[in-house]
Design an enzyme around this catalytic site. Structure first.
Site, mmCIF file in Angstrom:
data_model
loop_
_atom_site.group_PDB
_atom_site.id
_atom_site.type_symbol
_atom_site.label_atom_id
_atom_site.label_comp_id
_atom_site.label_asym_id
_atom_site.label_seq_id
_atom_site.Cartn_x
_atom_site.Cartn_y
_atom_site.Cartn_z
ATOM 1 N N PRO A 2 35.348 36.956 93.953
ATOM 2 C CG PRO A 2 36.901 36.594 92.278
ATOM 3 C CD PRO A 2 36.491 37.593 93.308
ATOM 4 C CD GLU A 3 33.397 35.597 99.586
ATOM 5 O OE1 GLU A 3 33.086 34.776 100.449
ATOM 6 O OE2 GLU A 3 33.066 36.804 99.654
ATOM 7 C CE LYS A 61 38.264 33.396 99.808
ATOM 8 N NZ LYS A 61 38.627 34.659 100.466
ATOM 9 C CG HIS A 94 40.573 45.988 82.777
ATOM 10 N ND1 HIS A 94 39.295 46.492 82.679
ATOM 11 C CD2 HIS A 94 41.358 47.019 83.177
ATOM 12 C CE1 HIS A 94 39.312 47.775 83.032
ATOM 13 N NE2 HIS A 94 40.547 48.108 83.340
ATOM 14 N NE ARG A 114 38.471 47.062 92.236
ATOM 15 C CZ ARG A 114 37.489 47.128 93.117
ATOM 16 N NH1 ARG A 114 37.612 46.555 94.282
ATOM 17 N NH2 ARG A 114 36.379 47.751 92.834
ATOM 18 N NE ARG A 156 44.280 30.412 114.818
ATOM 19 C CZ ARG A 156 44.442 30.763 113.530
ATOM 20 N NH1 ARG A 156 43.924 31.874 113.091
ATOM 21 N NH2 ARG A 156 45.119 29.996 112.705
ATOM 22 N NE ARG A 266 38.917 42.829 105.045
ATOM 23 C CZ ARG A 266 39.624 41.890 104.451
ATOM 24 N NH1 ARG A 266 39.047 40.785 104.095
ATOM 25 N NH2 ARG A 266 40.896 42.055 104.218
#
Length: 283
Positions: A2-3, A61, A94, A114, A156, A266
DNA sequence: GCTTGCGCCTGAATGC
DNA sequence: TGCATTCAGGCGCAAG
């Protein structure tokens, strides 16, 4: 996963199916689902019983529903779903939190294989609930300031993909849409942010908006039923992905084989043809 | 203050 | 066949 597009799809579903309804009871079936609730499951359950859900809002989110002076804040994590349905249907293993309502209508179940997602009850402030005060506006909010974001990006000292995933810089973007936006903008994921020029940043932000908007119109992206809308239906944006999850397949733009790298524990998918690796890479 | 890396968690996939 | 290991991911936190 889910984004922003998936969470917005869920928010719209909540608006349609549960707003204006009074909660009869809340049952926390797994304590980890309310781990951010200071006094735990009983506090969460008693704070919501008898209350009416007034509005459903979202930043990035995160989503939250007002209940009078308070709000119930939710994050779906990686595998969280908010499902409405017939109260008589069997309880899947779940389901972590179960909301029943005073009327005869459908119930609401927070399902999360999860258990990276969570819910908690917070004070409903004027702008944002306290726990998400650090989350930056997402690209669809009126508060989103592209000039400020461009300045912060250049300040940054990190790689551009890591920056896109940093929710305190810009929210709503996760692993899938970061890779897709970088591909559309023809930028390599390890490009140092301080080397991005004005046109490149504009191209990137346009790509982010475009990919999130298209995914929202498609009802989101689904993998292995990990994400569904409140009715349990999958989105179909997966068909439109250019690089994510497509290692070894041809880039839809230039035909070069899509490559997968590891970074931040990832995967990163990119096209070596359209997104050449910078001489000085950073991640 | 900023950047980076780890731990949390489960089930499917993979390796031996 | 059965057990062990790896992998996926977002977030918060701690260390550098």
């Amino acid at each position: 996963m889910p984004e922003l597009p998936e969470v917005e799809t869920v928010r719209r579903g909540l608006e349609r199916h549960v707003l204006g309804r009074s909660i009869e009871a809340v049952h926390v079936l797994h304590p980890r689902a309310v781990r951010r609730q200071p006094a735990g499951a009983v506090e969460f359950e008693t704070a919501l019983a008898g209350r009416t859900l007034d509005s459903a809002r979202r930043r990035g989110k995160y989503l939250w529903m007002s209940v009078g002076e308070d709000a119930v804040l939710a994050h779906l994590g990686m595998s969280g779903q908010l499902l409405v349905g017939e109260p008589q249907r069997p309880l899947s293993p779940h389901v972590r939190i179960w909301f029943s309502f005073k009327d005869e209508g459908p119930d609401l179940r927070f399902t999360d294989q999860r258990t990276f997602g969570h819910m908690c009850v917070v004070r409903d402030g004027a702008e944002l609930p306290d726990p998400i005060a650090h989350i930056a506006p997402d690209p669809f909010e009126s508060a989103f300031d592209p000039v400020l974001l461009a300045r912060r990006l250049r300040q940054r000292r990190t790689g551009v993909k890591r920056a896109l995933l940093d929710q305190s810089l810009v929210s709503g973007i996760g692993n899938i849409y970061a890779d897709e936006a970088l591909w559309r903008a023809r930028l390599h994921w390890a490009r140092p942010t301080e080397t991005l020029n004005g046109p490149e940043i504009s191209r990137l932000l346009a790509a982010v908006r475009e990919v999130l908007g298209e995914a929202l119109a498609a009802g989101g992206t689904s993998f292995d039923d990990m994400y569904v809308n409140v009715n349990g239906e999958s989105g179909y944006f997966e068909r439109s992905l250019a690089v994510y999850g497509r290692e070894g397949l041809p880039c839809p733009r230039c035909g070069t084989q899509v490559r997968r790298d590891s970074f931040m524990n990832r995967s990163v998918y990119s096209c070596p043809g359209c997104q050449p690796r910078p001489r000085r890479a950073r991640w």
